[in-house]
Design an enzyme around this catalytic site. Structure first.
Site, short mmCIF file in Angstrom:
data_model
loop_
_atom_site.label_atom_id
_atom_site.label_comp_id
_atom_site.label_asym_id
_atom_site.label_seq_id
_atom_site.Cartn_x
_atom_site.Cartn_y
_atom_site.Cartn_z
N ARG A 182 -5.43 -6.98 20.71
CA ARG A 182 -4.02 -7.13 20.99
C ARG A 182 -3.25 -5.85 20.65
O ARG A 182 -2.32 -5.48 21.34
CB ARG A 182 -3.47 -8.29 20.16
CG ARG A 182 -2.00 -8.50 20.31
CD ARG A 182 -1.58 -9.75 19.54
NE ARG A 182 -0.20 -10.07 19.82
CZ ARG A 182 0.81 -9.56 19.16
NH1 ARG A 182 0.61 -8.70 18.19
NH2 ARG A 182 2.05 -9.88 19.46
N CYS A 220 22.06 4.04 -7.59
CA CYS A 220 23.21 4.95 -7.63
C CYS A 220 24.28 4.49 -8.63
O CYS A 220 25.29 5.14 -8.82
CB CYS A 220 23.82 5.12 -6.25
SG CYS A 220 24.76 3.68 -5.70
N ASP A 272 -7.46 -19.22 13.91
CA ASP A 272 -7.13 -18.10 13.04
C ASP A 272 -8.22 -17.03 13.15
O ASP A 272 -9.16 -17.00 12.37
CB ASP A 272 -7.02 -18.60 11.59
CG ASP A 272 -6.34 -17.58 10.70
OD1 ASP A 272 -5.81 -16.58 11.23
OD2 ASP A 272 -6.33 -17.79 9.48
N GLU A 280 -2.38 -27.61 21.10
CA GLU A 280 -3.69 -26.96 20.89
C GLU A 280 -3.81 -26.47 19.45
O GLU A 280 -2.81 -26.07 18.87
CB GLU A 280 -3.81 -25.71 21.78
CG GLU A 280 -3.33 -25.91 23.18
CD GLU A 280 -3.33 -24.61 24.01
OE1 GLU A 280 -3.75 -23.56 23.49
OE2 GLU A 280 -2.90 -24.67 25.16
N LYS A 340 3.09 -24.18 12.03
CA LYS A 340 2.15 -23.71 11.01
C LYS A 340 1.85 -24.79 9.96
O LYS A 340 2.73 -25.61 9.65
CB LYS A 340 2.74 -22.48 10.29
CG LYS A 340 2.96 -21.28 11.18
CD LYS A 340 1.70 -20.80 11.79
CE LYS A 340 1.27 -19.40 11.59
NZ LYS A 340 1.90 -18.36 11.00
N TYR A 361 -7.50 -19.45 25.75
CA TYR A 361 -6.32 -20.32 25.76
C TYR A 361 -5.14 -19.81 26.58
O TYR A 361 -4.18 -20.51 26.79
CB TYR A 361 -5.85 -20.65 24.34
CG TYR A 361 -5.65 -19.45 23.43
CD1 TYR A 361 -4.63 -18.55 23.66
CD2 TYR A 361 -6.48 -19.25 22.33
CE1 TYR A 361 -4.45 -17.46 22.82
CE2 TYR A 361 -6.31 -18.17 21.49
CZ TYR A 361 -5.28 -17.27 21.75
OH TYR A 361 -5.10 -16.20 20.94
N CYS A 401 24.64 6.32 -1.86
CA CYS A 401 23.48 5.70 -2.51
C CYS A 401 22.17 6.25 -1.93
O CYS A 401 21.89 6.10 -0.73
CB CYS A 401 23.53 4.18 -2.35
SG CYS A 401 22.09 3.37 -3.09
N CYS A 415 24.24 -1.06 -8.91
CA CYS A 415 23.03 -0.67 -8.16
C CYS A 415 22.08 0.06 -9.10
O CYS A 415 22.50 1.00 -9.79
CB CYS A 415 23.46 0.23 -7.01
SG CYS A 415 22.07 1.05 -6.20
N GLU A 443 -9.13 -16.24 21.45
CA GLU A 443 -9.34 -15.84 20.07
C GLU A 443 -10.83 -15.64 19.77
O GLU A 443 -11.65 -16.52 20.07
CB GLU A 443 -8.78 -16.94 19.17
CG GLU A 443 -8.36 -16.47 17.80
CD GLU A 443 -6.95 -15.88 17.79
OE1 GLU A 443 -6.33 -15.74 18.87
OE2 GLU A 443 -6.46 -15.53 16.70
N CYS A 490 25.07 -3.18 -2.92
CA CYS A 490 25.53 -1.95 -3.55
C CYS A 490 26.68 -1.41 -2.72
O CYS A 490 26.60 -1.35 -1.49
CB CYS A 490 24.36 -0.96 -3.58
SG CYS A 490 24.88 0.74 -3.75
N LYS A 497 -4.28 -23.86 16.57
CA LYS A 497 -4.02 -22.41 16.53
C LYS A 497 -5.18 -21.76 15.77
O LYS A 497 -5.31 -21.92 14.56
CB LYS A 497 -2.69 -22.14 15.82
CG LYS A 497 -2.32 -20.67 15.84
CD LYS A 497 -0.89 -20.47 15.35
CE LYS A 497 -0.44 -19.04 15.51
NZ LYS A 497 -1.19 -18.09 14.74
N TYR A 536 0.84 -1.20 0.00
CA TYR A 536 0.00 0.00 0.00
C TYR A 536 0.88 1.25 0.00
O TYR A 536 0.70 2.17 -0.79
CB TYR A 536 -0.90 -0.05 1.24
CG TYR A 536 -1.76 1.17 1.43
CD1 TYR A 536 -1.29 2.25 2.17
CD2 TYR A 536 -3.01 1.27 0.85
CE1 TYR A 536 -2.06 3.38 2.34
CE2 TYR A 536 -3.79 2.39 1.01
CZ TYR A 536 -3.31 3.44 1.76
OH TYR A 536 -4.07 4.57 1.92
S1 IVH Z 1 -0.88 -18.72 23.07
C1 IVH Z 1 2.54 -15.91 24.73
N1 IVH Z 1 -2.58 -20.37 22.02
O1 IVH Z 1 -1.58 -16.95 17.76
C2 IVH Z 1 1.73 -16.40 23.57
N2 IVH Z 1 -2.12 -18.36 20.83
O2 IVH Z 1 1.26 -16.00 17.04
C3 IVH Z 1 0.30 -16.51 23.87
N3 IVH Z 1 -3.40 -18.10 18.76
O3 IVH Z 1 -1.46 -13.74 19.16
C4 IVH Z 1 -0.47 -17.06 22.73
N4 IVH Z 1 -4.53 -19.96 18.92
O4 IVH Z 1 -3.73 -14.68 18.51
C5 IVH Z 1 -1.94 -19.20 21.87
N5 IVH Z 1 -4.11 -21.92 21.23
C6 IVH Z 1 -3.49 -20.76 21.09
C7 IVH Z 1 -3.71 -19.90 19.99
C8 IVH Z 1 -2.99 -18.71 19.88
C9 IVH Z 1 -4.33 -18.86 18.20
C10 IVH Z 1 -2.91 -16.81 18.19
C11 IVH Z 1 -2.93 -15.64 19.12
C12 IVH Z 1 -1.53 -15.13 19.19
C13 IVH Z 1 -0.92 -15.73 17.95
C14 IVH Z 1 0.55 -15.95 18.20
#
Ligand code: IVH
Length: 743
Positions: free
Chosen positions: A171, A444, A152, A148, A347, A259, A471, A441, A207, A465, A150, A68
């Protein structure tokens, strides 16, 4: 509108990420004909306006902050060359509504940190091994983890006092978020009053997310009402809680999984698992798929099980999170930078798509690094439109044999910059040629070289460079780094301003920023010059009257703009030593190393004095965590007279605050230099060092006359002899533990 203001939901700009549309984007501005420039300005005005709507009104950005900003920069560059083509609806004049001002700010009493990422089984094995090493565990000693999903969505912190929900926040940047209490109250998974006997103060974190079913229903409704649809459930969850009208949030059907936690007056459990159980008892929903795992094998099995269930869960997850279960061990493990050492996010594999590599551009970073950027035929990957991807470096282009015109596979994972992973050579157009990586470069025209490591004789992967201080690209990138979020963090002073002022010759070095703040008239003049050209243009188009009323309005807007900018600059005349060192842009010195240096030297005077001394390298090498390469780079920086001059100019403008050694109540080692040597039995040396540092001590790798204390275990060698030579106090591990007991 600065990228900072938008960082809430657009992909975050990584410190060393390539800027995907930089000055070299598209056809070089200096080569554009007037007709092409007019067409492109028209196109840019529409495109930026569309991105503004996507971001501000729909909370559904389709490009990253960096892209952007790059669009706006390209627009300014064209306008600078063709002032008479400046449009009344030019994006340079538009100041977007700052979303961050819609809600009150909330300072998190316990920061909301992020997680380190693992992308492969090896990364996970290394995470487990690192923990075991840190804790010094024997083979037969197990560590229990929770695993656990993660989620989204959008993380939120919910504060309960005496069991009553009193405040909810996003956050934000981890330190400060937005107060969205009224909206969170409408989510049925969030109890307004806790069940049972909850601690006096309890901040539950988790979340906010939207299920696939609710997302589809919402988009159907939006469509029916002729309103814009959302790109994915995460953006729609974010957009829904960031509504000023809570009744809209209420109509959106959001969910919440708990969590983790922030401030808690008395922890109800001593494991992560126990905490989740307690959350359930208080009335929260906790993800039902959470499991205990004891080995890497079990962890990886959990990962593949969840991955196979992913599509059927009914809500988006983007990986799994592993956490050391025992809170006492979590405490011992502590944090590295902004992530806990005791947890990691594993991930899921990135999403891929096929498109055309239309062009390869080269961008020059602040250290002169030439980064090739692939300009792609736009393609949607996982709900996000991708137009640019990184090609990393020269070797990567050669390895892929990526050529302009090729059909390529690109990959995108979360907020990471998309990359080209494969070239489909069977679809290659006839007559294509290998890409000739430039040896000069593009900005420059200095030589661009690959440095050779003296010790290994190996060539560096990056071509740089050699223009250094001459530069313009490096200068501009250094200035951008200087005002950036982790450095001086000057609100509203973004890339566009830096480029405009640099081009106008008013901004050559960091100190000039503070000089400019003393001359608002001069600052205003640059804007006014643009305005004059623009008025002339408008007069020609719309007639005299229209110009008069509009330019009066503009006057007020611009005056305010300059006023805000000056205030933002002045607000940063006082700065902590760690941020200041980071802002200098010394090669290899980012946030973490800057913090190490600041904690070690305490004041800017002591730091500069040490760097001017003959033993600068030794002093640097003695700091735990600073290696040879970094030490050399710091020394090189101070050996360059221009840098010293620049630093002197800057120190006339700003007041650098000392970093006091953390004053831990009753710590016998605050401000002292401690050396650990020999083998320790009750903890690892790394753990011992981290503990000593948390008690305000400096730890060093060698003993000198400045050392205050040596903790020696069996097998201690020359360091022990040195201690005796310098008359430094020596104690054993048990005496050390007794000394810090209870701290
Ligand atoms: S623990 C000190 N547990 O992932 C860290 N995070 O990249 C505390 N998230 O900002 C986070 N599921 O938004 C934790 N089971 C889970 C989660 C989780 C999703 C997200 C959360 C955090 C981000 C970290």
């Amino acid at each position: 509108m600065s990228s900072k203001a938008k960082s809430g939901s657009r992909a975050k700009k990584k410190a060393d990420a390539p800027d995907l549309f930089g000055a070299s984007g598209g056809k070089p501005v200096e080569k554009l004909t007037e007709a092409e420039a007019r067409r492109e300005l028209e196109h840019l005005a529409t495109e930026v306006a569309e991105h503004d709507r996507a971001y501000f009104e729909r909370d559904a950005p389709v490009i990253s902050d960096a892209d952007y900003d790059a669009l706006k920069r390209r627009n300014s560059a064209i306008e600078a060359r063709f002032p008479k083509l400046i449009r009344p609806d030019s994006p340079s004049h538009r100041v977007g509504a700052k979303p961050s001002e819609k809600f009150a700010k909330v300072v998190h009493r316990v920061p909301m940190l992020s997680l380190d990422n693992a992308f492969s089984d090896e990364d996970v094995a290394e995470f487990v091994a690192r923990i075991r090493r840190f804790l010094g565990l024997k083979d037969e000693q197990d560590v229990v983890f929770t695993a656990e999903p993660k989620i989204d969505g959008l993380s939120a912190s919910l504060r309960y006092e005496k069991g009553v929900f009193v405040q909810g926040a996003t956050r934000g940047d981890g330190a400060e978020g937005e107060d969205i209490t009224a909206n969170l109250r409408t989510i049925k998974d969030i109890p307004l009053r806790l069940h049972g006997k909850a601690p006096e103060v309890l901040e539950v974190r988790g979340e906010v997310y939207m299920t696939h079913a609710n997302f589809a229903a919402l988009n159907r409704r939006q469509e029916k009402e002729g309103k814009p649809t959302y790109a994915n459930p995460r953006n729609s969850a974010a957009g829904s809680v960031r509504q000023l009208d809570p009744s809209i949030t209420a109509a959106r059907d959001l969910n919440f999984f708990a969590y983790t936690w922030g401030e808690v007056s008395k922890l109800p459990a001593d494991t992560q698992w126990g905490m989740l159980e307690a959350f359930k008892a208080f009335g929260f929903r906790v993800n039902p798929l959470v499991r205990h795992c004891e080995t890497t094998k079990q962890i990886l099995k959990f990962y593949s099980d969840i991955e196979s269930k992913r599509a059927k869960l009914g809500y988006d997850i983007d990986g799994v999170v592993y956490k050391v279960d025992d809170l006492k061990l979590q405490d011992r493990l502590g944090f590295v930078s902004r992530s806990p050492r005791w947890a990691i996010a594993h991930k899921f594999a990135a999403e891929q798509a096929e498109t055309i590599l239309e062009k390869i551009d080269i961008q020059v970073g602040r250290t002169g690094k030439l980064t090739p950027v692939a300009r792609l035929k736009p393609i949607t990957v996982g709900g996000v439109v991708v137009e640019n991807a990184t090609l990393h470096n020269e070797d990567e282009i050669a390895r892929l044999d990526a050529r302009e015109g090729d059909t390529v596979i690109i990959q995108r994972a979360g907020d990471v910059i998309p990359q080209v992973v494969k070239v489909l050579t069977d679809k290659r157009p006839r007559g294509s040629r290998p890409y000739p990586f430039p040896h000069t470069c593009p900005i420059c025209h200095s030589h661009a070289v690959r440095e050779v490591d003296e010790k290994t004789g190996k060539e560096d992967v990056d071509r740089r460079c050699t223009g250094g201080l001459i530069c313009a690209a490096q200068a501009v990138e250094r200035l951008k780094h200087f005002v950036g979020r982790d450095a001086f963090d000057i609100e509203g002073f973004g890339g566009t301003y830096i480029e405009t002022l640099h081009e106008a010759g008013m901004l050559k070095e960091p100190a000039d920023i503070f000089q400019l703040a003393k001359q608002p008239a001069k600052l205003g003049k640059v804007l006014a010059a643009k305005r004059a050209e623009q008025s002339a243009e408008r007069r020609a188009r719309e007639g005299k009257d229209a110009v008069e009323t509009k330019s009066k309005k503009k006057d007020e807007g611009e005056g305010k703009l300059v006023e805000n900018l000056v205030a933002a600059i002045d607000a940063r005349r006082r700065i902590g030593l760690d941020r200041f060192i980071n802002a200098l842009g010394i090669r290899h010195v980012g946030e973490t190393n800057a913090r190490l240096l600041a904690r070690n030297f305490h004041s800017i005077d002591a730091f500069v004095e040490a760097m001017e001394g003959d033993d600068a390298l030794e002093q640097l090498n003695a700091i735990g965590g600073i290696g040879d390469v970094v030490a050399e780079a710091i020394k090189d920086f101070f050996d360059e007279p221009h840098n010293r001059k620049l630093l002197d100019h800057l120190l006339k403008e700003v007041d650098v605050q000392d970093v006091a050694a953390p004053k831990i109540k009753g710590s016998p080692v605050a401000g002292k230099t401690v050396v650990f040597t020999g083998s320790l039995e009750k903890m690892t040396r790394q753990e011992a060092k981290v503990k000593a540092e948390s008690l305000g001590a400096k730890t060093a790798g060698s003993v000198s006359k400045k050392t205050d204390l040596v903790v020696a275990g069996p097998g201690a060698g020359s360091k022990l002899t040195d201690a005796q030579k310098f008359g430094v106090k020596v104690i054993d591990e048990d005496a050390w533990l007794a000394m810090i007991k209870g701290l």
